[in-house]
Design a protein around this motif. Sequence first.
Motif, PDB file in Angstrom:
ATOM      1  N   ILE A 124       0.833  -1.207   0.000  1.00 22.69           N
ATOM      2  CA  ILE A 124       0.000   0.000   0.000  1.00 22.69           C
ATOM      3  C   ILE A 124       0.865   1.254   0.000  1.00 22.69           C
ATOM      4  O   ILE A 124       0.520   2.258  -0.645  1.00 22.69           O
ATOM      5  N   VAL A 125       2.024   1.210   0.675  1.00 17.80           N
ATOM      6  CA  VAL A 125       2.905   2.380   0.690  1.00 17.80           C
ATOM      7  C   VAL A 125       3.463   2.636  -0.716  1.00 17.80           C
ATOM      8  O   VAL A 125       3.511   3.785  -1.178  1.00 17.80           O
ATOM      9  N   ASP A 126       3.848   1.571  -1.408  1.00 19.84           N
ATOM     10  CA  ASP A 126       4.368   1.711  -2.775  1.00 19.84           C
ATOM     11  C   ASP A 126       3.339   2.396  -3.671  1.00 19.84           C
ATOM     12  O   ASP A 126       3.655   3.326  -4.425  1.00 19.84           O
ATOM     13  N   ASP A 127       2.076   1.937  -3.587  1.00 16.89           N
ATOM     14  CA  ASP A 127       1.036   2.463  -4.469  1.00 16.89           C
ATOM     15  C   ASP A 127       0.683   3.909  -4.137  1.00 16.89           C
ATOM     16  O   ASP A 127       0.474   4.730  -5.029  1.00 16.89           O
ATOM     17  N   LEU A 128       0.596   4.243  -2.842  1.00 14.13           N
ATOM     18  CA  LEU A 128       0.228   5.602  -2.457  1.00 14.13           C
ATOM     19  C   LEU A 128       1.343   6.583  -2.824  1.00 14.13           C
ATOM     20  O   LEU A 128       1.083   7.676  -3.341  1.00 14.13           O
ATOM     21  N   ARG A 129       2.580   6.210  -2.561  1.00 15.60           N
ATOM     22  CA  ARG A 129       3.687   7.113  -2.904  1.00 15.60           C
ATOM     23  C   ARG A 129       3.799   7.299  -4.405  1.00 15.60           C
ATOM     24  O   ARG A 129       4.113   8.403  -4.889  1.00 15.60           O
ATOM     25  N   VAL A 158       0.976  10.525  -2.841  1.00 14.61           N
ATOM     26  CA  VAL A 158       0.428  10.674  -1.494  1.00 14.61           C
ATOM     27  C   VAL A 158       1.531  10.353  -0.487  1.00 14.61           C
ATOM     28  O   VAL A 158       2.146   9.289  -0.544  1.00 14.61           O
ATOM     29  N   ARG A 159       1.780  11.282   0.438  1.00 12.04           N
ATOM     30  CA  ARG A 159       2.803  11.039   1.461  1.00 12.04           C
ATOM     31  C   ARG A 159       2.318   9.952   2.412  1.00 12.04           C
ATOM     32  O   ARG A 159       1.189  10.010   2.924  1.00 12.04           O
ATOM     33  N   CYS A 160       3.194   8.977   2.658  1.00  9.49           N
ATOM     34  CA  CYS A 160       2.786   7.818   3.439  1.00  9.49           C
ATOM     35  C   CYS A 160       3.927   7.412   4.359  1.00  9.49           C
ATOM     36  O   CYS A 160       5.094   7.394   3.946  1.00  9.49           O
ATOM     37  N   PHE A 161       3.605   7.079   5.607  1.00  6.40           N
ATOM     38  CA  PHE A 161       4.608   6.687   6.599  1.00  6.40           C
ATOM     39  C   PHE A 161       4.563   5.177   6.784  1.00  6.40           C
ATOM     40  O   PHE A 161       3.580   4.626   7.266  1.00  6.40           O
ATOM     41  N   GLY A 162       5.659   4.528   6.400  1.00  3.25           N
ATOM     42  CA  GLY A 162       5.753   3.081   6.507  1.00  3.25           C
ATOM     43  C   GLY A 162       6.728   2.556   5.473  1.00  3.25           C
ATOM     44  O   GLY A 162       7.068   3.251   4.504  1.00  3.25           O
ATOM     45  N   PRO A 163       7.201   1.322   5.635  1.00  2.00           N
ATOM     46  CA  PRO A 163       8.208   0.789   4.715  1.00  2.00           C
ATOM     47  C   PRO A 163       7.606   0.324   3.397  1.00  2.00           C
ATOM     48  O   PRO A 163       6.421  -0.010   3.304  1.00  2.00           O
ATOM     49  N   TRP A 164       8.469   0.270   2.350  1.00  2.00           N
ATOM     50  CA  TRP A 164       8.080  -0.335   1.077  1.00  2.00           C
ATOM     51  C   TRP A 164       7.783  -1.813   1.299  1.00  2.00           C
ATOM     52  O   TRP A 164       8.208  -2.408   2.292  1.00  2.00           O
ATOM     53  N   ALA A 165       7.088  -2.416   0.351  1.00  2.00           N
ATOM     54  CA  ALA A 165       6.695  -3.827   0.484  1.00  2.00           C
ATOM     55  C   ALA A 165       7.918  -4.726   0.643  1.00  2.00           C
ATOM     56  O   ALA A 165       7.907  -5.681   1.431  1.00  2.00           O
ATOM     57  N   ARG A 166       8.981  -4.434  -0.088  1.00  2.49           N
ATOM     58  CA  ARG A 166      10.167  -5.284  -0.007  1.00  2.49           C
ATOM     59  C   ARG A 166      10.779  -5.242   1.396  1.00  2.49           C
ATOM     60  O   ARG A 166      11.180  -6.270   1.948  1.00  2.49           O
ATOM     61  N   ARG A 220      19.496  -1.085   3.829  1.00  2.00           N
ATOM     62  CA  ARG A 220      19.871  -0.061   2.849  1.00  2.00           C
ATOM     63  C   ARG A 220      20.920  -0.604   1.881  1.00  2.00           C
ATOM     64  O   ARG A 220      20.865  -0.344   0.674  1.00  2.00           O
ATOM     65  N   GLN A 221      21.871  -1.386   2.403  1.00  2.00           N
ATOM     66  CA  GLN A 221      22.902  -1.982   1.547  1.00  2.00           C
ATOM     67  C   GLN A 221      22.307  -2.965   0.544  1.00  2.00           C
ATOM     68  O   GLN A 221      22.833  -3.135  -0.558  1.00  2.00           O
ATOM     69  N   GLU A 222      21.179  -3.607   0.922  1.00  2.84           N
ATOM     70  CA  GLU A 222      20.529  -4.548   0.010  1.00  2.84           C
ATOM     71  C   GLU A 222      19.531  -3.870  -0.911  1.00  2.84           C
ATOM     72  O   GLU A 222      18.774  -4.534  -1.622  1.00  2.84           O
ATOM     73  N   GLY A 223      19.465  -2.533  -0.871  1.00  4.35           N
ATOM     74  CA  GLY A 223      18.584  -1.799  -1.770  1.00  4.35           C
ATOM     75  C   GLY A 223      17.152  -1.724  -1.313  1.00  4.35           C
ATOM     76  O   GLY A 223      16.255  -1.467  -2.120  1.00  4.35           O
ATOM     77  N   ALA A 224      16.911  -1.932  -0.014  1.00  3.54           N
ATOM     78  CA  ALA A 224      15.546  -1.880   0.532  1.00  3.54           C
ATOM     79  C   ALA A 224      15.524  -0.902   1.701  1.00  3.54           C
ATOM     80  O   ALA A 224      15.284  -1.296   2.850  1.00  3.54           O
ATOM     81  N   ALA A 225      15.809   0.379   1.430  1.00  4.61           N
ATOM     82  CA  ALA A 225      15.860   1.385   2.489  1.00  4.61           C
ATOM     83  C   ALA A 225      14.562   1.368   3.292  1.00  4.61           C
ATOM     84  O   ALA A 225      13.465   1.374   2.724  1.00  4.61           O
ATOM     85  N   TYR A 226      14.712   1.368   4.587  1.00  2.00           N
ATOM     86  CA  TYR A 226      13.553   1.208   5.479  1.00  2.00           C
ATOM     87  C   TYR A 226      13.207   2.556   6.095  1.00  2.00           C
ATOM     88  O   TYR A 226      14.010   3.168   6.795  1.00  2.00           O
ATOM     89  N   VAL A 227      11.969   3.022   5.862  1.00  2.00           N
ATOM     90  CA  VAL A 227      11.459   4.269   6.441  1.00  2.00           C
ATOM     91  C   VAL A 227      10.196   3.939   7.216  1.00  2.00           C
ATOM     92  O   VAL A 227       9.254   3.371   6.664  1.00  2.00           O
ATOM     93  N   GLY A 228      10.181   4.300   8.485  1.00  2.00           N
ATOM     94  CA  GLY A 228       9.003   4.023   9.296  1.00  2.00           C
ATOM     95  C   GLY A 228       9.391   3.675  10.716  1.00  2.00           C
ATOM     96  O   GLY A 228      10.386   4.170  11.253  1.00  2.00           O
ATOM     97  N   VAL A 229       8.577   2.815  11.317  1.00  5.03           N
ATOM     98  CA  VAL A 229       8.851   2.304  12.660  1.00  5.03           C
ATOM     99  C   VAL A 229       9.296   0.856  12.529  1.00  5.03           C
ATOM    100  O   VAL A 229       8.650   0.056  11.855  1.00  5.03           O
ATOM    101  N   LEU A 230      10.403   0.518  13.162  1.00  2.00           N
ATOM    102  CA  LEU A 230      10.901  -0.850  13.182  1.00  2.00           C
ATOM    103  C   LEU A 230      10.890  -1.345  14.618  1.00  2.00           C
ATOM    104  O   LEU A 230      11.457  -0.710  15.499  1.00  2.00           O
ATOM    105  N   GLN A 231      10.226  -2.458  14.838  1.00  2.00           N
ATOM    106  CA  GLN A 231      10.173  -3.046  16.178  1.00  2.00           C
ATOM    107  C   GLN A 231      10.847  -4.413  16.156  1.00  2.00           C
ATOM    108  O   GLN A 231      10.574  -5.232  15.274  1.00  2.00           O
TER     109      GLN A 231
END
Length: 1037
Positions: free
Chosen positions: A82-87, A91-99, A260-271
């Motif tokens: 959903i983040v991929d599609d909205l961005r 549309v500004r969206c807070f959360g990681p890409w699907a990958r 990030r090194q694997e090309g999947a930069a993570y933006v959001g909350v990580l638990q």
Amino acid sequence: MAERVLVVGSGGREHALAWKLAQSPHVKHVFVAPGNAGTAGHGKISNSAVLVSNHTIVTQFCKDHNIGLVVVGPEALLAAGIVDDLRAAGVRCFGPWARAAQLASDSSSSKAFLERHGMPTARWRAFSTPQEACRFITSTDFPACVVRARGPAARKEVTIAASKEEACRAVQEIMQDRMFGEMVVIEELLQGEELSCSCFTDGVTVASMPPALPHKRLLDGEQGPTTAGMGAYCPVPQVPEALLEQIRSAILQHVVDSLRQEGAAYVGVLQTGLMLTKEGVKILNFKCQFGDPQCQVILPLLKNDFYEVIQAAIDGKLCSCMPAWLENRTAVCVVMASPGYPGDSDRGMEVTGLLQAKELGLQVFHGGTVLKDGRVVTSGGRVLSVTAVRQDLMEALGEANRGVATIHFQGATFRRDIGRRGLRLLRQPLALVFKDRQVGAGSREVLGRLPQAPAVRGTRAGGRSERGGGFAAFFDLKASGYDDPILVSQTKGLGPKLQVAQVCKRHDTIGQDLVALCVNDLLAQGAEPLFFLSHLACGKLDAEVMETIKEGIAEACRSAGCAFLGGEVTEVAAPCPPGHCALAGFAVGAVERGQRLPGLQRAEEGDALLGLGSAAIHGRAFGVVRRILLTSSLHCSSPAPGSCGDTTLGDVLLTPGEMFSPALLPVLRSGHVKGFAPTAEGLLGGISRLLPEHVSAVLDALSWKIPEIFGWLYKEGNLSAEEMAQTFPCGIGAVLVVQKELAQHVLQDIQRQQEAWLIGKVVAPCHTGSHIEVENLAEALQLSSPQQLLDTSTAEIQSQPRKRKVKVAVLVSGAGTALPALIGSAREPGSCSQLVLVISNRPGVQELRSAARAGIPTRVIDHKLYGSRSEFDSTIDRVLEEFSVELICLSGFRRVLSSPFLRKWKGKILNASPSLFPLIKDGNAQQEPLESGFKVTGCTVHFVLEEPGAGAAIRREPLPAGPGDTEAALGERLQEAELRAFPLALQLVASGAAWLGAHGRTCWRRERRRLSPEEEQGRGAASAEEPPEREGLWAGP
């Protein structure tokens, strides 16, 4: 410019996200899709029915409603992109890409990721067939296994298997119909203490959050099935800072850098779910958003603007907006679940008590709830998350449990031991604990019950027993965390108070009374209550009464933090009267050998005496009450003193005693308290338990608030002050002895939980023959007696004096003239009000300058900046709460207040109308008397209600309308009348002399004599009907 925000989801986490976002001044409105009953039209927050599974529809909704930010909760939607599609749609969206979200949604992928980057985790293997998985399970040396799988929509299945056979069965069940996908992960079950550590990240910078400790098992003592979470607390005080820094750098930062090194930069909350093992910290799992219920204890501690932190993370500028957290505060969350959870749970059950929980200062986040016909009903497994934020873990735990005890729905399931283990581990940091020993999951747990030989024909609390007799129960004391405990026991009975309950047909309060009597006596030894049992004997069993009493005892035990093992009910043979009952309780507590209160040996001359408030009457005092009722021809159904008839004398006499555990236990164990004693059997008797022979005590009765009932008993019974102090507690439920220098510090700690005062001191022995002297008691009792205020034009206001002024806010629009008069009256000696805030809906008005010159804080809340009346009112409400406002005065305030606002503040809003209710309700109050021929006009100060009525008038100021009066002249005189009436009306309400009673009518304190017509003139309409008297001693037939 304020923006609209969309929060996607329907659980307690999403309610918490919306709640925190709505606090930002940058946020104009928060939509929650689909939301729940807690997010349905509350201030800035409302629900939306947009179909969140269809990303195209969500995108269009955002464009149609000018949504500036989307915050996604459910993991399934993040994994679905959903983040991929909205961005992609702008549309500004807070959360990681699907990958990046695969880190949490795919167990085998996340384990492989950890292995690739050398991060510590449990030993594991992934399999695509049940045969391979079972062969591995059989051959492995794992002492126990965790079986993980993932199904459609990221639905995860996790089974903790204690044996190889159980693990194989779990694999077969999970994979037989491929409901959970093609892969299953078998991993080693790690032993240790579980911890949850989260962070905000913009893909480069990591901003840690305080650690939270979740409780995953359904039942106390880490028993029952694994759930998504039954509670949590934050921070975890036993985790040292050095360990937290290691987790931040070696795990959280390492994960973000590796992604990030694997090309999947993570933006959001990580638990990250972590296990603190003897070998060190190991990673259990990930979540790509806040966990639930971790979110409900983390966000209340965030000091920053949540919206600003999110925007900084999206823009890659988190380093410039690092979050800050409240210090010296702990949050505890207790989850209430539906019966059947974590399986199929019941739905449609009404939830009550939410308002009472809010009044306790708690935040209740909704999960599985919906609104149905205006009622909140259950709609899912985890229904509510009751969150308390207090100074320390003990205090927050006690308040959260108090909140849970006020909320009810059928079959509610919740844990009573959330945070208890943390209290025990506070003695030793976790980093040290795991070097020395493996910590089990002990808790206060009843292990089992053993039937005994029958003694009498009876009934257990759970229902009818054919065998009769009592029961025994095991209690695991070691699991409660004590090293060298001393057991303390106490037994009490209710006696005549139970008879009053039977006559009044009210049994809902006596359970708390019984538990409070026993538990408070345990506290006198510094003991924590462990478990409680009860015994009820009666001439004829009444199932409804028994159930009410049992529920009351169980709820009181929850509040006290002890286990209710059960109650025995016996039917006593003749000659016991059919309606007669006897109720007794038995409590056992524990205290470490070195923590007993020293009591008599420590009280010294100069020590201070602190009193804890309570309006309850107990024990032998009811003999005196009985005599007073006999001589006065009154009974339990007579109106209570000072009431409008909607409260009876019996209701007041049944006021339950205060329960001082567990809130008081940390204070008693602090080392600052020399002694503690309840006063249930009389004020003097309680204090005498604390004093050795070589000292005396002096109390000042004017230093504490004495409830009206004691003043009424004093006057009605023609008792002396000495008799009152010997027989009644006189508004003091318990007394503490504290060193003088520490008195204010201890008093402040107690006052965070309940009413308390500095009431006296320990002195040298007196030579009057009295060991304890109570000064000014007769005067204080007279002042507490119910009184009728006379018209202030002929007599001074004779209200009950208050030790604390009522906080008042004035709402203005620039058209009123009463503010200077209200400011002046609040400064007068004897005023019961304090002006703490002036709010205007228009900037630059004269009242704002007047308030500023008087040193009163001001706020401008411009109604033009809000999209709806409810949103505007919600902002005012939040500011009023910020200043702890108790009464509101409207002075020329030209906005119509919404119904929810008026309902919340019912009986607390005063306004002045330029007419005499109910002669002129609308129109021009200066013109109509002249045109209609009225001989009198005037103004009325009244309570503001949804439906205005003459019965809500507080003060009338009549004015004669002469034939030569012009409209302008009469208008000036009306304005002068308002300046006289408004301050007087405010004083009447603030002093407690007038209040809004049942059915929207003003109630008054009464004198015994009848008022003259002249005295009646200045009063508003009052509720004055007396119910017909009945024969009998307590209530009559």
